[in-house]
Design a protein around this motif. Structure first.
Motif, PDB file in Angstrom:
ATOM      1  N   LEU A 281     -24.954  31.287  10.209  1.00  0.00           N
ATOM      2  CA  LEU A 281     -23.983  30.381   9.623  1.00  0.00           C
ATOM      3  C   LEU A 281     -24.870  29.079   9.600  1.00  0.00           C
TER       4      LEU A 281
ATOM      5  N   ASP B 254     -12.957  21.961   3.288  1.00  0.00           N
ATOM      6  CA  ASP B 254     -12.636  23.312   3.351  1.00  0.00           C
ATOM      7  C   ASP B 254     -13.696  24.089   3.989  1.00  0.00           C
ATOM      8  N   PHE B 255     -14.215  23.999   5.004  1.00  0.00           N
ATOM      9  CA  PHE B 255     -15.292  24.877   5.780  1.00  0.00           C
ATOM     10  C   PHE B 255     -14.558  25.435   6.956  1.00  0.00           C
ATOM     11  N   ASN B 256     -15.519  25.991   7.660  1.00  0.00           N
ATOM     12  CA  ASN B 256     -15.068  26.348   9.106  1.00  0.00           C
ATOM     13  C   ASN B 256     -15.458  24.952   9.750  1.00  0.00           C
ATOM     14  N   THR B 257     -14.525  24.463  10.411  1.00  0.00           N
ATOM     15  CA  THR B 257     -14.444  22.900  10.644  1.00  0.00           C
ATOM     16  C   THR B 257     -14.209  22.876  12.431  1.00  0.00           C
ATOM     17  N   LEU B 258     -15.001  21.926  12.937  1.00  0.00           N
ATOM     18  CA  LEU B 258     -14.790  22.020  14.443  1.00  0.00           C
ATOM     19  C   LEU B 258     -15.048  20.507  14.905  1.00  0.00           C
TER      20      LEU B 258
ATOM     21  N   VAL C  58     -20.593  25.658   8.666  1.00  0.00           N
ATOM     22  CA  VAL C  58     -19.689  25.106   9.819  1.00  0.00           C
ATOM     23  C   VAL C  58     -19.885  23.624  10.001  1.00  0.00           C
TER      24      VAL C  58
ATOM     25  N   SER D 264     -14.544  16.203   9.551  1.00  0.00           N
ATOM     26  CA  SER D 264     -14.083  17.347   9.437  1.00  0.00           C
ATOM     27  C   SER D 264     -12.917  18.063   9.114  1.00  0.00           C
ATOM     28  N   VAL D 265     -11.964  17.262   9.197  1.00  0.00           N
ATOM     29  CA  VAL D 265     -10.597  17.796   9.100  1.00  0.00           C
ATOM     30  C   VAL D 265     -10.389  17.842   7.683  1.00  0.00           C
TER      31      VAL D 265
ATOM     32  N   LYS E 237     -18.646  28.321   1.207  1.00  0.00           N
ATOM     33  CA  LYS E 237     -17.818  27.512   2.159  1.00  0.00           C
ATOM     34  C   LYS E 237     -17.631  28.404   3.317  1.00  0.00           C
ATOM     35  N   ASP E 238     -17.499  29.614   3.327  1.00  0.00           N
ATOM     36  CA  ASP E 238     -17.508  30.702   4.493  1.00  0.00           C
ATOM     37  C   ASP E 238     -18.908  30.300   5.464  1.00  0.00           C
TER      38      ASP E 238
END
Lengths: 282, 381
Positions: free
Chosen positions: A91, A66-70, A50, A62-63, A46-47
């Motif tokens: 990434l 549970d990732f890096n979300t943008l 993105v 995206s919200v 998950k880390d």
């Protein structure tokens, strides 16, 4: 625990962000499911992921994960993703966009991202309409179709997103529908694993706006339509243009090995080091 | 080390090139831009130097994309910058607002040329001063610095990065065509002589990290994509966890913090340079290339017995009101020469509140205001 429950607990921000904003019967949930299943199979942590999205119904995707979300600005998701990927090529950057997002306001970024060939995955959910703003015509609304801004029939002609991506130079392009959920899982997995700019066009439906205004029925009828018009690319290659009229080809449209931007960049860095090193030693 | 070799001797640079040296010294390792006069030399020098330092230069398809790319790179932990001029700066405004609301450090250079629209591509102007303050939509704070010579192009670019990292905000540097293309000798300091600020990163276990939590300084530590602090970044108004909110009790604290983190640090952010102001009876308030004409005019006025002083604005926004106010109560008149119809004069008049007489000197023909033009006005004040 059932497999799906495990995935929900592992990947969704299930305690924080649900219920979601999408209409009951929306295809976006199927896309989200396919994406999670595909990511799980690729083995990325998950880390490492993105997830970048634009604006619109698809942008909200995206919200929930549970990732890096943008969650970026309208049409610009690929530009933000380009910066993220170049800053840290390790990434795994996945971009989710809608049809208006990717091919109207973001059309220029889309073709240039395809041409540039960074190792990005672009998923475009095509529901033929601007959903979040209330059903105005988009670049993929069919000619003659009714929308909130084309009550007398759409005068414009639709983009074919996957073919556009092929022509613009994307390394890998696939298309499926939300009806073909298992097929969609496989395409997404291939797109994520593919080294280079990979595009998945997902034919979805907006029964709330596009379907209602054009009397196409509810989600069930619209997914039935997806089933009827979809033709596997392998079969399509044996069919005549007349037979393919009104059909949508699904499968892998192109898969080619092209120079990857970040790899090329290493060569440029080395050349720059040599050039400036020579200069300063003179 | 290429870096230290460049840094250790005097150099003859134009303003645009000095900005590149400043950015590299500050730790900038990502640049995205689109060709535009009179800012192009910044892109060109970046494309040559950044790769040698392991950095990335990319020419994007437009300025919208350039702004998006530098935000993305900054979120992934790399100090980033773009440079443009008026038309490109207009295109950057939407994503600039994203950097404000998502609190993403980055530096945006606008080498001002005549406008509006395509305007006077190769001629000097200061027409974007109010745009830099309010160009992106919505209520927001912003930091805008102004450069007036080659040394400042270096030093204030370093400062701009430091401020952006410290306050997690985009910082705009307003240069102009004259400063950008004037060549001057400057001595670049050694890297160890420079103060370099890096953003505060979270150190707590990831599960304790609350990405937009309030802190006494108002600047929460910034998680970097890939470092294990997974969180949500959005242009929507968000709660302390970064998730969209429409609740008034979450909107207000967020917006208040956004302003507070800048407003409570005015002393650090607001920079001016004063020249002969202590006993001044007439004051010139100037910035950018015009400040150099103004300095000469002040000297000339003094030699003719007029007690003139120069108040040079380095920080344009937030406007250094508290530093200027005491002068307004002491001088007979203030002259604000600028290459627009009075964009900073308007601000001086607003805070003046009748304390003194504020006069403007505008030049909008794409040429720099000369020392003689300022002197002539000073002698009549």
């Amino acid at each position: 625990m059932a497999e799906v429950t495990k995935l929900i607990h592992k990947y969704l921000r299930h305690e924080k962000k649900f219920p979601h904003v999408w209409c009951p019967g929306c295809g976006n949930g199927i896309v989200l499911g396919a994406l999670i299943r595909a990511i799980d199979r690729t083995g990325f942590t998950k880390d490492e992921i993105v997830l970048v999205s634009g604006i619109g119904c698809s942008g909200r995707l995206s919200v929930y994960v549970d990732f890096n979300t943008l969650h970026t600005t309208h049409g610009r998701a690929l530009t933000f993703a380009t910066g993220v990927k170049l800053a840290n090529p390790k990434l795994q950057v996945i971009v989710v966009m809608g049809d208006g997002d990717a091919t109207a306001i973001g059309g220029n970024h889309f073709i240039h991202a395809a041409r540039r060939n960074l190792n990005l995955t672009a998923i475009i959910i095509n529901n033929n309409i601007y959903g979040m703003t209330g059903g105005q015509y988009s670049p993929t609304t069919p000619y003659g179709a009714i929308s909130a801004t084309s009550l007398y029939g759409n005068l414009e002609h639709a983009f074919s997103i996957a073919e556009l991506a092929v022509t613009a130079g994307a390394a890998w392009v696939g298309r499926s529908t939300v009806y073909h959920a298992t097929h969609l899982d496989q395409l997404m997995e291939q797109a994520i694993v593919k080294r280079g700019f990979a595009v998945v066009e997902v034919i979805s439906h907006c029964h709330t706006l596009y379907g209602r205004k054009n009397k196409l029925g509810g989600p069930v009828e619209m997914m039935e339509w997806q089933k009827q018009v979809a033709v596997k690319i392998e079969k399509a290659r044996t069919m005549t243009p007349e037979e393919l009229e009104g059909k949508i080809t699904i499968g892998v449209l192109t898969d080619r090995d092209l120079p990857i931007y970040t790899q090329e960049l290493r060569r440029v860095r080395e050349a720059a080091r040599v050039a400036l090193g020579e200069k300063s030693s003179q | 080390m290429i870096n230290s070799q460049i840094m250790s001797h005097p150099v003859l640079l134009q303003g645009n090139e000095a900005m590149v040296e400043g950015a590299l010294a500050a730790g900038c390792r990502f640049f995205a831009g689109y060709p535009i006069t009179p800012a192009t030399e910044i892109s060109e020098a970046m494309s040559i130097k950044l790769p040698a330092l392991g950095g990335t230069f990319i020419q994007m398809e437009d300025e919208i994309a350039s702004m998006g790319a530098i935000i993305g790179a900054s979120l992934a932990g790399v100090k980033s910058m773009t440079a443009t001029s008026g038309p490109g700066f207009s295109l950057m405004q939407e994503n600039l607002g994203f950097a404000v609301i998502a609190e993403v450090p980055c530096v945006i250079v606008n080498v001002m040329r005549g406008g509006p629209s395509t305007g006077l591509p190769t001629h000097v102007s200061q027409g974007d001063v109010q745009q830099a303050r309010w160009g992106t939509h919505g209520d927001h704070p912003i930091i805008v610095l102004s450069v007036s010579d080659t040394w400042e192009c270096f030093a204030l670019t370093v400062k701009a990065f430091n401020l952006s990292e410290e306050f997690r905000t985009p910082v705009i540097i307003l240069s102009d065509e004259v400063v950008a293309h004037t060549r001057e000798k400057i001595i670049l300091p050694n890297p160890e002589e420079l103060e370099i600020v890096d953003r505060l990163k979270p150190t707590m276990p990831p599960e304790w990290y609350i990405p937009y939590e309030d802190t006494p300084r108002g600047v929460p530590p910034m998680g970097i994509f890939g470092d294990g602090y997974r969180y949500h970044v959005t242009g929507l108004i968000h709660d302390v966890r970064g998730f969209p909110t429409e609740r008034p009790d979450e909107i207000v604290p967020f917006m208040e913090r956004l302003f507070r983190k800048i407003n409570q640090h005015f002393a650090e952010i607001q920079m001016v340079e004063e020249y002969l102001t202590a006993d001044a009876e007439v004051l010139v308030a100037a910035y950018g290339a015009v400040a150099r004409s103004a300095k000469r005019a002040v000297d000339d006025a003094r030699s003719r017995g007029v007690k003139a002083g120069l108040f040079k604005l380095i920080t344009l926004w937030p406007f250094p009101r508290r530093v200027l106010e005491p002068h307004l109560r002491q001088v007979r008149a203030v002259l604000v020469p600028e290459l627009n119809k009075g964009q900073i004069a308007r601000e001086v008049k607003r805070i003046n509140q009748g304390a003194t007489r504020v006069e403007t000197l505008s030049r909008i023909d794409g040429r720099l205001i000369t020392p003689d033009e300022i002197l002539a006005r000073l002698l009549k004040l």
